[in-house]
Design a protein around this motif. Structure first.
Motif, short mmCIF file in Angstrom:
data_model
loop_
_atom_site.label_atom_id
_atom_site.label_comp_id
_atom_site.label_asym_id
_atom_site.label_seq_id
_atom_site.Cartn_x
_atom_site.Cartn_y
_atom_site.Cartn_z
N TYR A 54 -9.05 1.77 -2.31
CA TYR A 54 -8.49 3.03 -1.83
C TYR A 54 -9.30 3.55 -0.65
CZ TYR A 54 -12.11 5.54 -4.53
OH TYR A 54 -13.30 6.00 -5.02
N GLU A 55 -8.68 4.48 0.07
CA GLU A 55 -9.29 5.08 1.26
C GLU A 55 -9.01 6.58 1.21
OE1 GLU A 55 -7.49 3.70 4.90
OE2 GLU A 55 -9.00 4.66 6.16
N LEU A 56 -10.03 7.37 1.50
CA LEU A 56 -9.87 8.83 1.59
C LEU A 56 -10.45 9.27 2.92
CD1 LEU A 56 -11.23 9.80 -1.96
CD2 LEU A 56 -8.83 9.75 -1.25
N LEU A 90 -7.98 -2.61 4.11
CA LEU A 90 -6.94 -2.28 3.14
C LEU A 90 -5.54 -2.53 3.69
CD1 LEU A 90 -8.37 0.97 1.49
CD2 LEU A 90 -8.65 -1.39 0.79
N SER A 94 0.83 -1.20 0.00
CA SER A 94 0.00 0.00 0.00
C SER A 94 0.86 1.26 0.00
CB SER A 94 -0.95 0.01 1.20
OG SER A 94 -0.33 0.54 2.34
N ALA A 98 -4.85 9.81 2.06
CA ALA A 98 -5.32 8.88 1.02
C ALA A 98 -4.44 7.64 1.06
CB ALA A 98 -5.23 9.54 -0.35
N ARG A 99 -5.07 6.49 0.86
CA ARG A 99 -4.33 5.23 0.81
C ARG A 99 -4.76 4.46 -0.43
NH1 ARG A 99 -2.33 2.44 5.12
NH2 ARG A 99 -3.74 3.51 6.54
N TYR A 100 -3.79 3.85 -1.09
CA TYR A 100 -4.10 2.94 -2.18
C TYR A 100 -3.44 1.60 -1.84
CZ TYR A 100 -3.99 0.53 -6.59
OH TYR A 100 -4.14 -0.44 -7.56
N SER A 101 -4.23 0.54 -1.85
CA SER A 101 -3.68 -0.78 -1.52
C SER A 101 -3.96 -1.77 -2.64
CB SER A 101 -4.35 -1.34 -0.25
OG SER A 101 -4.05 -0.54 0.86
N SER A 139 -13.16 7.98 7.43
CA SER A 139 -12.71 7.78 6.05
C SER A 139 -13.71 6.95 5.26
CB SER A 139 -11.33 7.12 6.03
OG SER A 139 -11.37 5.86 6.66
N SER A 168 -7.78 -5.05 -2.05
CA SER A 168 -7.31 -3.98 -2.93
C SER A 168 -8.35 -2.88 -2.87
CB SER A 168 -7.21 -4.48 -4.38
OG SER A 168 -6.22 -5.46 -4.49
N TYR A 197 0.52 5.42 1.08
CA TYR A 197 -0.29 6.28 1.93
C TYR A 197 0.32 7.67 1.89
CZ TYR A 197 -2.07 7.98 6.52
OH TYR A 197 -2.64 8.69 7.54
#
Lengths: 167, 268
Positions: free
Chosen positions: B136-138, B129, B90, B113-116, B156, B134, B92
């Motif tokens: 994303y998180e905002l 995540l 991920s 923001a996170r992308y996993s 989030s 898989s 972040y």
């Protein structure tokens, strides 16, 4: 003859003594723990004109001494604290007597920086060297800054550092 | 063995107040500019079905770009399917947009923001995540420090995707969720600071909740932890996570989390 040479030498040394900031005290804000305190110390260590740093972990304050003959830029101290993620609650410093010998309209100049004294006691020779703290935005709490600003004491000129005598 | 040593070498430091260095959430504060942190998280969660435990390892690197921006990159390694396998990773990023400091106090807010990505099978309703899904998180978070106490809250939005090309996100499950957290931390020791060598002890308690959208299925966990800070730069967290309530299906909600961190100052 020897005595005369000695007196002349002392007089000469006194003549070439230049205006200088000798030491400072930083109070940082926004932190309690020792880890944050260390982060600020590490950030201060990158400043070339700082000679020694003595931290007080409990109060988040730092006693600073400056290298002789270097140009002290107090803005760099504020930047270092902010880079570490914290703020300056107070930055005070002491100048040598030479700095205050020719006060011009309550200002003095050291290494190209003009210091504007907005609040002070009569600078009496018997008092030794006074300490000052910076009253510009970012060098003290926003509340204190606004107090100085509302009293119309802050000069907005970027080249001027506004200071008040530490009582 | 070499891996083990590498893991030991990994671990971070932060320039945040330790009492807000929570185990399961991030505070609104950032690392110092130019500091590099390494951490290793190890979670040992008990499987609800059977007597097994699954272990996740998460090596992570963190960097302070400026006092306002920081980034993390992590990878997820798990033994959920017998042997240890790298399942994903991920990225972040966090931006501190509000900072109000006073002596021994602060209030800060940040957006993150996170992308996993993950290639493991999708085996539960919960969207996670950190090592499972898989997506994303905002979100945003806010942190208040009051001398020895820190309180932090976060909210989030999570969006899950298919896990690689192999595991499609099940159509019967909600692939979106709201995640909300509330964390408390208190500096217990030392009572009075003398130097950087004193060991700091923090006690923490976090509430972690998730509600799937739109089906409304929810869980709420409590996670108490104890944290040790050595030499003002090495951090060790011991935490336990316990489900309080849940009406969504999870495979291993309860268990222990260990985390070790080390920080390097002024790298760039």
């Amino acid at each position: 003859m020897k005595k005369i040479i000695l007196i002349l030498s002392i007089a000469f040394i006194a003549q070439i003594a230049t205006a200088q900031i000798t030491k400072g005290t930083l109070q940082a804000s926004g932190l309690t723990c020792s880890m944050c305190n260390l982060a600020i110390k590490k950030s201060l260590e990158k400043i070339s004109f700082i000679d020694t740093i003595v931290p007080n972990v409990e109060t988040a304050s730092y006693e600073l001494t400056f290298k002789e003959g270097t140009s002290v830029n107090l803005q760099e101290i504020k930047n270092a604290v902010e880079k570490a993620g914290f703020s300056v609650a107070q930055l005070s410093f002491t100048v040598n007597r030479k700095s205050l010998e020719n006060l011009n309209n309550n200002t003095f100049t050291i290494n190209g920086f003009t210091y504007n004294i907005i609040s002070r006691l009569p600078i009496n020779k018997a008092n030794g060297t006074p300490s000052f703290y910076i009253t510009d935005r970012g060098f003290l709490s926003e509340k204190k800054y606004k107090k100085f600003k509302s009293a119309n004491k802050i000069s907005e000129n970027e080249l001027i550092i506004n200071i008040a005598q530490l009582l | 063995m070499r891996i083990y040593y590498s893991i030991i070498l990994l671990f971070v430091i932060n320039t945040l107040n330790a009492q807000e260095l929570f185990v399961f959430t991030e505070p609104a504060s950032n690392m110092a500019k130019g500091n590099l942190g390494f951490r290793m998280m190890n979670s040992v969660m008990k499987e609800i079905v059977g007597n097994g435990y699954n272990t996740h390892l998460m090596p992570e690197v963190m960097y302070g770009i400026s006092s306002k921006w920081m980034i993390h990159a992590a990878s997820f390694i798990s033994n959920r399917n017998s042997s240890y396998v790298a399942e994903g990773g991920s990225f972040y990023v966090k931006h501190k947009f509000l900072n109000s400091d006073d002596v021994q106090k602060h209030f800060r807010m940040a957006a993150f923001a996170r992308y996993s990505f993950n290639n493991a099978d999708i085996h539960q309703d919960e969207i996670n995540l950190i090592g499972h899904n898989s997506g994303y998180e905002l979100g945003i978070n806010a942190t208040q420090l009051l001398h020895k106490v820190a309180i932090s809250g976060g909210l989030s939005y999570l969006q899950a995707f298919n896990n690689g090309s192999k595991y499609e996100f099940p159509k019967s499950q909600s692939n979106q969720a709201m995640y909300y957290t509330l964390s408390f931390g208190k500096l217990m020791l030392p009572k009075k600071y003398k130097d950087y060598k004193q060991t700091n002890v923090n006690l923490m308690c976090e509430l972690l909740g998730q509600t799937l959208v739109p089906n409304g299925k929810t869980y709420l966990d409590i996670a108490p932890s104890v944290q040790f800070i050595f030499l003002s730069k090495i951090r060790l967290d011991l935490a336990y996570r316990q489900q309080l309530l849940a009406n969504l299906q999870r495979t291993a909600p309860n268990g222990f989390v260990f985390r070790f961190e080390y920080n390097f100052f002024n790298i760039y």
